[in-house]
Design an enzyme around this catalytic site. Structure first.
Site, PDB file in Angstrom:
ATOM      1  N   LYS A 187       0.811  -1.221   0.000  1.00  0.00           N
ATOM      2  CA  LYS A 187       0.000   0.000   0.000  1.00  0.00           C
ATOM      3  C   LYS A 187       0.849   1.279   0.000  1.00  0.00           C
ATOM      4  O   LYS A 187       0.378   2.337  -0.422  1.00  0.00           O
ATOM      5  CB  LYS A 187      -0.930   0.001   1.214  1.00  0.00           C
ATOM      6  CG  LYS A 187      -2.115  -0.936   1.099  1.00  0.00           C
ATOM      7  CD  LYS A 187      -3.155  -0.399   0.137  1.00  0.00           C
ATOM      8  CE  LYS A 187      -4.454  -1.191   0.192  1.00  0.00           C
ATOM      9  NZ  LYS A 187      -5.482  -0.640  -0.699  1.00  0.00           N
ATOM     10  N   SER A 236       1.048  -9.777  -0.306  1.00  0.00           N
ATOM     11  CA  SER A 236       0.737  -8.344  -0.323  1.00  0.00           C
ATOM     12  C   SER A 236       0.879  -7.650   1.017  1.00  0.00           C
ATOM     13  O   SER A 236       0.962  -6.423   1.068  1.00  0.00           O
ATOM     14  CB  SER A 236      -0.683  -8.129  -0.854  1.00  0.00           C
ATOM     15  OG  SER A 236      -1.624  -8.850  -0.071  1.00  0.00           O
TER      16      SER A 236
END
Length: 514
Positions: free
Chosen positions: A62, A315
């Protein structure tokens, strides 16, 4: 640091490619390793590569998108500061990005947010503002503050600059290994999938890009079926990093155009993938971080893929430590290495021995029993499997042939969450009761609200709660109710918690009902 050039509202593929090439994300982000997973490669007959985004400073991808957008702001916008709403990885990405650029950041987080996440935002230099009972309320407050105070709102996924920032991951991937056959990418709001797909399809369109969604938050699949973004009626929270009710408009446009396929997986498969990542790399992924690997494993099996080079994105690794207990309990089911069965056996000496003998020496992983009647007993039993679904089917046939009444509970969520911890608790008299499962926010007052709304009007005949270290709790509760009580439905709606009627669930009928 020079500000980067903003993109138009709906850039074409070439514009996205230029934006990725010019992205300033490496002022704060790392080039993360692409690592071969030796054990699972051998097991699955393919070369399995993992892109280690858990190695970013905020332990998640992110950071890329947040920095790309914040760096594109003009001097006036930078002076005013930025605001966002997030209880997870995006919050930390915005906080660190803004701090590095000397910009004030305000992160609106639901009041139920775990302390560890609030403290992480503050450690990266962001101001955490707790507001609202859920993400939607926090987001509404953040947008209101942006309107009133002149902050720039930094969306978690649905913005061209955020998407371009996430696309830098794909650029690294191609530089690290240009011979990949397929890339598997987790999908929540679609920012990472859109960025990876648009970049790869500009440069090496022969590489297949496959999106992976959690079954209980598959907003991209729903949008593709409807032809446009739609709201999910309910979103599961186990893989909270991808728990998104509605896919973004721009992310949907790109995913619809550039993704080759999508696959969905359940929570047990995600837990199994968390275990795989730990055993191969010693990385401890958060559930959404292991989503892409779970999808890859399912896709390999579905399409009989062999001998290919397959990459997936780990992720994120911002996992609540106490959630690992749940992962550990469920990973065997996710790998089809355990069967959970409800079996009726005669209430007489030697019954358990004969039952185990019929299992043919297989290991019993769990056995729950309490005396219920003079004639028969209902047992909850777990059996270790070495050959997955095929062996599970064999066991069911063997038990039925041996004269046992058996129900397969291996895929029954209520049995796995609650009943296995409650076996043996039947009421001493017949009750007219209905059973419901609830998702409680893990916040002070949640139980009190439940009891004040429902417990003062109807008798609660069963209640079970067990913490799994997440931001919400799963509760099983039964109420003594007649067939026609419209006021109960009204009170359920007023409570505002997600719920399901479980009265007909076979695990409940087998072990707990009167």
């Amino acid at each position: 640091m020079a500000e980067s050039q903003p993109l138009s509202a709906q850039p074409c593929g070439a514009e996205y490619l230029r934006a990725v090439l010019r992205s300033p994300v490496y002022e704060v982000a790392q080039v993360t390793p692409l690592q071969k997973m030796e054990k699972i490669s051998s097991r699955l007959g393919n070369t399995i590569l993992v892109k280690r985004e858990d190695r970013q400073p905020v332990h998640s991808f992110k950071l890329r998108g947040a920095y790309a957008m914040i760096a594109s702001l003009n001097a006036q916008q930078r002076a005013a500061g930025v605001v966002t709403a997030s209880a997870g990885n995006h919050a930390q990405g915005v906080a660190l990005s803004a701090t590095r650029l000397g910009i004030k950041s305000l992160i609106v987080m639901p009041v139920t947010t775990a302390d560890i996440k609030v403290e992480a935002v503050r450690a990266f230099g962001g101001e955490a503002y707790l507001f609202g009972a859920n993400f939607d309320e926090a987001r509404a407050k953040a947008l209101e503050m942006a309107e009133q105070s002149g902050y720039t709102f930094i969306p978690p996924f649905d913005h061209p600059m955020v998407i371009a920032g996430q696309g830098t991951l794909a650029m690294e991937l191609l530089q690290q290994d240009a011979h990949i056959d397929r890339v598997f990418v987790p999908v929540g709001g679609g920012g990472l999938a859109a960025g990876v797909a648009v970049l790869i399809k500009q440069l090496m369109p022969q590489i297949k890009v496959i999106g992976v969604e959690a079954e209980d938050s598959a907003c991209l699949k729903a949008a593709l079926e409807a032809g446009e973004p739609v709201d999910l009626s309910r979103v599961g929270l186990f893989a909270e990093g991808v728990a998104v009710r509605r896919i973004g408009s721009e992310t949907f446009r790109l995913c619809q155009q550039y993704l080759d396929d999508i696959v969905t997986v359940d929570s047990d498969a995600i837990c199994a993938a968390v275990k795989d990542l730990f055993e191969d790399t010693r990385a401890i992924a958060e559930p959404s971080g292991a989503l892409a690997l779970a999808g890859m494993k399912k896709y390999i099996q579905q399409h009989q893929i062999n001998g290919e080079r397959l990459a997936h994105v780990l992720s994120g690794a911002n996992v609540n430590f106490h959630a690992l207990r749940y992962v550990s309990e469920r990973c065997e089911l996710g790998e089809q290495r355990e069967a959970l069965l409800a079996v009726t056996i005669p209430e007489q000496q030697g019954s358990f021995l004969r039952f185990c003998q019929l299992l043919g020496g297989r290991a019993v992983t769990e056995f729950n029993y309490r005396y219920a009647s003079p004639d028969s007993a209902c047992i909850f039993v777990g059996v270790r499997l070495s050959r997955g679904l095929e062996e599970r089917s064999e066991i069911l046939h063997q038990l039925e042939a041996g004269g046992y009444k058996v129900v397969d509970l291996s895929d029954d969520e209520m049995a796995k969450l609650h009943v296995r911890y409650m076996v043996g608790g039947r009421p001493g008299k017949p009750l007219r009761e209905k059973l419901f499962s609830f998702e409680f926010p893990e916040a002070p007052g949640a139980l009190l609200r439940f009891l004040q709304t429902l417990g003062t009007h109807w008798n609660i005949s069963l209640f079970h709660y067990r913490s799994h270290g997440t931001d919400y709790g799963r509760v099983l509760a039964a109420f003594e109710l007649s067939d026609n009580e419209p006021q109960f439905a009204e009170h359920l709606a007023a409570l505002g918690y997600d719920f399901h009627d479980e009265t007909s669930n076979p695990a409940f009928r087998f072990f707990l009902a009167g």
